[in-house]
Design a protein around this motif. Structure first.
Motif, PDB file in Angstrom:
ATOM      1  N   ASP A   1      -7.107  -9.084  -0.150  1.00 20.01           N
ATOM      2  CA  ASP A   1      -7.339  -7.729   0.341  1.00 20.01           C
ATOM      3  C   ASP A   1      -6.779  -7.605   1.752  1.00 20.01           C
ATOM      4  O   ASP A   1      -7.063  -8.423   2.624  1.00 20.01           O
ATOM      5  CB  ASP A   1      -8.833  -7.388   0.333  1.00 20.01           C
TER       6      ASP A   1
ATOM      7  N   ARG B   1     -14.970   5.749   7.308  1.00 15.83           N
ATOM      8  CA  ARG B   1     -13.946   4.744   7.007  1.00 15.83           C
ATOM      9  C   ARG B   1     -12.681   5.487   6.602  1.00 15.83           C
ATOM     10  O   ARG B   1     -12.708   6.303   5.670  1.00 15.83           O
ATOM     11  CB  ARG B   1     -14.439   3.854   5.870  1.00 15.83           C
ATOM     12  N   ILE B   2     -11.586   5.237   7.318  1.00 15.12           N
ATOM     13  CA  ILE B   2     -10.327   5.900   6.993  1.00 15.12           C
ATOM     14  C   ILE B   2      -9.250   4.842   6.778  1.00 15.12           C
ATOM     15  O   ILE B   2      -9.274   3.776   7.374  1.00 15.12           O
ATOM     16  CB  ILE B   2      -9.895   6.909   8.087  1.00 15.12           C
ATOM     17  N   GLY B   3      -8.319   5.150   5.907  1.00 12.00           N
ATOM     18  CA  GLY B   3      -7.237   4.228   5.588  1.00 12.00           C
ATOM     19  C   GLY B   3      -6.953   4.264   4.101  1.00 12.00           C
ATOM     20  O   GLY B   3      -7.335   5.199   3.400  1.00 12.00           O
TER      21      GLY B   3
ATOM     22  N   HIS C   1      -6.471  -2.604   6.091  1.00 13.59           N
ATOM     23  CA  HIS C   1      -5.806  -1.351   6.435  1.00 13.59           C
ATOM     24  C   HIS C   1      -6.821  -0.221   6.572  1.00 13.59           C
ATOM     25  O   HIS C   1      -6.561   0.912   6.202  1.00 13.59           O
ATOM     26  CB  HIS C   1      -4.749  -1.034   5.382  1.00 13.59           C
ATOM     27  N   TRP C   2      -7.974  -0.552   7.072  1.00  2.77           N
ATOM     28  CA  TRP C   2      -9.048   0.428   7.250  1.00  2.77           C
ATOM     29  C   TRP C   2      -9.449   0.491   8.717  1.00  2.77           C
ATOM     30  O   TRP C   2      -9.399  -0.507   9.424  1.00  2.77           O
ATOM     31  CB  TRP C   2     -10.279   0.042   6.420  1.00  2.77           C
ATOM     32  N   GLU C   3      -9.843   1.660   9.147  1.00  2.00           N
ATOM     33  CA  GLU C   3     -10.378   1.866  10.484  1.00  2.00           C
ATOM     34  C   GLU C   3     -11.662   2.666  10.354  1.00  2.00           C
ATOM     35  O   GLU C   3     -11.919   3.276   9.321  1.00  2.00           O
ATOM     36  CB  GLU C   3      -9.396   2.672  11.343  1.00  2.00           C
ATOM     37  N   THR C   4     -12.417   2.702  11.416  1.00  2.00           N
ATOM     38  CA  THR C   4     -13.604   3.551  11.450  1.00  2.00           C
ATOM     39  C   THR C   4     -13.351   4.655  12.457  1.00  2.00           C
ATOM     40  O   THR C   4     -12.989   4.385  13.611  1.00  2.00           O
ATOM     41  CB  THR C   4     -14.856   2.732  11.843  1.00  2.00           C
TER      42      THR C   4
ATOM     43  N   PRO D   1      -6.433   1.494   0.461  1.00  2.00           N
ATOM     44  CA  PRO D   1      -6.505   0.122  -0.040  1.00  2.00           C
ATOM     45  C   PRO D   1      -5.147  -0.567   0.152  1.00  2.00           C
ATOM     46  O   PRO D   1      -4.106   0.058  -0.035  1.00  2.00           O
ATOM     47  CB  PRO D   1      -6.823   0.279  -1.521  1.00  2.00           C
TER      48      PRO D   1
ATOM     49  N   HIS E   1       0.842  -1.195   0.000  1.00  3.49           N
ATOM     50  CA  HIS E   1       0.000   0.000   0.000  1.00  3.49           C
ATOM     51  C   HIS E   1       0.878   1.247   0.000  1.00  3.49           C
ATOM     52  O   HIS E   1       2.098   1.155   0.043  1.00  3.49           O
ATOM     53  CB  HIS E   1      -0.974  -0.010   1.180  1.00  3.49           C
TER      54      HIS E   1
END
Length: 179
Positions: free
Chosen positions: A155, A167-169, A158-161, A171, A93
């Motif tokens: 996949d 949704r932040i992060g 690498h995402w957070e809430t 791909p 990423h």
């Protein structure tokens, strides 16, 4: 507390300077071990989540990174010469502690196969200078075979809430490598 903060800041700066001073010798040792003809499978940590590996006699990397990408005091070295034996590189990423476009640019002339997720393809070709002919864009759950190693991309998580529910992060692609 201001004095304590100042002391902590100075201690951190001392540790950074020490890391930069020691880097050339540590890098030389790491590269010598990685390049050695030893038969056992091994991995070396280049930075916090960046690896050089030797498995089944194949030399490869995951998100290779120079210390200079994170600490400006780190000296430059001939990374292209040091990393010339790389067969392939897996990229995950585009966070700065995983994607070192300067290093990619330095390695662009080597016959390395680059496994590059679609989400970062424009960065590595435009800014990193990699040739599209040396790049494989992985598809999730579609196995690849490189130099006798089986690579299963999937996949990455690498995402957070955020507290606001956003949704932040970025791909990311993760890999399972079998050898």
């Amino acid at each position: 507390t201001m004095g304590r903060c100042s002391e902590q800041t100075e201690l951190i700066e001392q540790q950074r300077r020490l890391a930069c001073e020691r880097y050339p010798a540590q890098w030389a040792r790491l590269v010598a071990e990685w390049r050695s003809p030893e038969p056992q499978d091994q991995a070396w940590l280049m930075y916090a989540a960046n690896y050089l590996l030797r498995t089944a006699g194949v030399r490869w990397a995951v998100d290779p990174l120079r210390l200079g990408q994170r600490l400006s005091c780190a000296p430059e070295m001939d990374f292209a010469a040091d990393l010339a034996p790389l067969s392939f590189v897996l990229l995950t990423h585009r966070h700065a502690d995983h994607l070192d476009l300067g290093l990619l640019h330095a390695l662009r002339g080597l016959p390395i196969t680059w496994v590059v997720p679609a989400a970062i393809l424009p960065y590595v070709t435009d800014d990193g200078g990699l040739s599209r002919k040396n790049i494989i864009v992985p598809e999730p759950l579609q196995p690849l075979e490189l130099h006798g190693l089986r690579i299963l991309p999937f996949d990455g998580l690498h995402w957070e809430t955020s507290r606001e529910g956003e949704r932040i992060g970025v791909p990311a692609t993760a890999y399972q490598v079998e050898f």
